[in-house]
Design a protein around this motif. Sequence first.
Motif, PDB file in Angstrom:
ATOM      1  N   ALA A  80       0.819  -1.218   0.000  1.00 25.36           N
ATOM      2  CA  ALA A  80       0.000   0.000   0.000  1.00 25.36           C
ATOM      3  C   ALA A  80       0.849   1.262   0.000  1.00 25.36           C
ATOM      4  N   ARG A  81       2.163   1.079  -0.001  1.00 22.62           N
ATOM      5  CA  ARG A  81       3.013   2.253   0.177  1.00 22.62           C
ATOM      6  C   ARG A  81       2.802   3.347  -0.880  1.00 22.62           C
ATOM      7  N   VAL A  95       1.784   7.148  -0.020  1.00 24.33           N
ATOM      8  CA  VAL A  95       2.575   8.322  -0.405  1.00 24.33           C
ATOM      9  C   VAL A  95       1.695   9.334  -1.109  1.00 24.33           C
ATOM     10  N   SER A  96       0.848   8.863  -2.019  1.00 20.40           N
ATOM     11  CA  SER A  96       0.009   9.844  -2.713  1.00 20.40           C
ATOM     12  C   SER A  96      -0.945  10.522  -1.755  1.00 20.40           C
ATOM     13  N   CYS A  97      -1.515   9.754  -0.839  1.00 22.37           N
ATOM     14  CA  CYS A  97      -2.420  10.380   0.133  1.00 22.37           C
ATOM     15  C   CYS A  97      -1.674  11.434   0.929  1.00 22.37           C
ATOM     16  N   PHE A  98      -0.453  11.094   1.305  1.00 19.58           N
ATOM     17  CA  PHE A  98       0.324  12.054   2.080  1.00 19.58           C
ATOM     18  C   PHE A  98       0.573  13.320   1.274  1.00 19.58           C
ATOM     19  N   LEU A  99       0.910  13.133  -0.003  1.00 21.11           N
ATOM     20  CA  LEU A  99       1.189  14.311  -0.825  1.00 21.11           C
ATOM     21  C   LEU A  99      -0.049  15.193  -0.942  1.00 21.11           C
ATOM     22  N   PHE A 100      -1.183  14.538  -1.176  1.00 19.14           N
ATOM     23  CA  PHE A 100      -2.422  15.313  -1.241  1.00 19.14           C
ATOM     24  C   PHE A 100      -2.643  16.066   0.064  1.00 19.14           C
ATOM     25  N   ALA A 101      -2.468  15.343   1.156  1.00 15.16           N
ATOM     26  CA  ALA A 101      -2.713  15.961   2.453  1.00 15.16           C
ATOM     27  C   ALA A 101      -1.798  17.157   2.637  1.00 15.16           C
ATOM     28  N   PHE A 102      -0.540  16.959   2.309  1.00 15.38           N
ATOM     29  CA  PHE A 102       0.425  18.047   2.504  1.00 15.38           C
ATOM     30  C   PHE A 102       0.029  19.267   1.690  1.00 15.38           C
ATOM     31  N   VAL A 103      -0.261  19.016   0.422  1.00 14.92           N
ATOM     32  CA  VAL A 103      -0.572  20.134  -0.458  1.00 14.92           C
ATOM     33  C   VAL A 103      -1.848  20.839  -0.026  1.00 14.92           C
ATOM     34  N   TRP A 104      -2.843  20.071   0.359  1.00 10.59           N
ATOM     35  CA  TRP A 104      -4.119  20.691   0.720  1.00 10.59           C
ATOM     36  C   TRP A 104      -4.046  21.390   2.067  1.00 10.59           C
TER      37      TRP A 104
END
Lengths: 340, 301
Positions: A233-234, A238-247
């Motif tokens: 699931a890594r 990672v993509s979820c984290f990137l979205f979270a960071f950006v948002w």
Amino acid sequence: MTRKERRAYFKERNRKSGGYLLRKKIWNFIFRFCRAVLIFGLCFLILQPLLNKISLCFMTKDDLFDRTVISIPRHFSTQAIRLGWKLMYHFKPFWYSIWIGVLVGVLQVISSTLVGYGFARFKFPLKNFWFACVILMIIVPPQTLLTPMYLMFSDFDIFGIIKAVHGGKGVNLLGSFWAYLAVCAGCAGYKSGLYIYMMRQHFRNEPKELEEAAWVDGCGKFRTFWSILLPGARPMMVSCFLFAFVWWWTDGIYSRIFFSRGMGWYTVANCLPGVVERLNHEYKQIFNIVSSSGGNFVPPAYGNQILSAATMITLVPIIIIYLLAQKSFVESISQSGIKG
Amino acid sequence: MAKAKRKSMAKGNAKAGYLFITPFIIGFLLFLVVPLVQSLRMSFCEVAATNGQGLKYKWVFLDKYKEVFFKDPDYVPRLLDNLKNMALFVPGILVFSFFMAILLNQEFAGRAFVRAVFFLPVILSSGIMVSIESNNSLMGSMQSAIKEDTSLTSITKTLENILLTGEKASKFFEYVINLVDKVYDIANSSGIQIIIFLSGLQTISPSMYEAAKIEGCTAWENFWKITLPMISSLILVNVIYTIVDYCTKSNNQVMDLINDKLFKNVDYGLCAAMSWVYFGVIMVILGILAFIISRWVYYYD
């Protein structure tokens, strides 16, 4: 085959097909040409404001008021950027924003991975009800919750536990990032519902045999999750984290209730809207104007130029992240879209 | 014996499942249900701040709602305006993103780049960036300057004049022209929808098209008989996503009004009532649309 031969061959085939081949070729060309024009135009449409802002950043004040200068500055200068940087309080908000983005993003990803896995792989009573709650969470506009959240965090308390310990009084969590952490650990942060949905979708697409094999080999449930499903699931995490960071970086709703400059913590999103106001203030101080009337002293065009510069400064980190990780942004969405 | 064992396994599964979703349950109760209930309570109360940080609630029942509907000069017009815009926008966004997804599904040079560009607004015009953008009058004036310079030769303007001055200047043309005027906003807010449609298009197996081709289907028939039904479930997802996205955007007029009331007038009760009315309206619309579309959605398996 030489060119001549090929042409002759084409003519021959065209003749045999009764002109169909040539017509098809021409239509194909027209279609591709139109498509290229259309796509180029739309791309330009999207990129134009960004390019505009970049060009504004490097203009001098003279260029700004010169009507013959439209997009390429005649006198190159970085003065606007420097001023914008100063009005954004230099490094500090960026530092805070990065901190918050990373911490909160990680926490959000961890909790939504757990929850997403729970929804994807276990059968339990009321499952559909709880999943409907996730959807509800996505749908409720965060603005609706603004006031109660504010009140809640100014006097924080979990089901009466803290009050009992703390002597009948809640804790004021505003102005510290504990409020953020609490919200995100509880999967209730900005767009958390979406991440849960994405993670669930990911786990659902994973083959079920993996877990069954682990189960047969005597692996416990948590162990199965940890050492078998998590590595796979890594990329999604990672993509979820990137979205979270950006948002979180651009989020103005939560940061507005949780932080303000007066509280000692402030994010980039807190600082950006006030740039023009601060510019006015600065000008007034320089020219020693004592005005009670307020109003704008700085010409609006200049104010907007500085605002654009400040916006660009804020956006640069996000743009870099996007350029580096463009693929994982796009692919995660397309993965979760399947089987909606 | 075996039955009992299976039952216990199911039980264990249920327990583990609940264990995994506990963070969500706690968060949901604490940060969504509690605030929602509180704001519902506020909407029925006159809320006043007392000296000692606390708030005083006075039960006034529907007064605040009456104020929202009959007293406040801005709210109802803005809400209606917002809904009208939504009715204009959502179909536009859907059609546009569907069309773009079909284009991006074809092979051509630079496809990855175009995809990245279309997704860019999802990242860049989020959160406060939207409100900053819409406030930036310099950008507006720059664009209008460019428009002025080219207005003599503007094709869309001429086309608009021809179409609208004709005898049959129908509502439909007006609608389309309105959309064309807003193409920037539409392109800006359809990033995720395009990707969702695109992924849907890529899951349709090519053999289906092949079979259709052998049977003599034209591209037009292919579109209506294969592409659209196969993708219909994603249309539902996209409709819901688009509406939610549109309604929670931070440059939304209704949201603006609520924020204004909150930070300037500090009338918590009124704010809560406004939010609830807005929320209720959105929920009703979503429910109706989801119901209608889900009856029409076709599931392949």
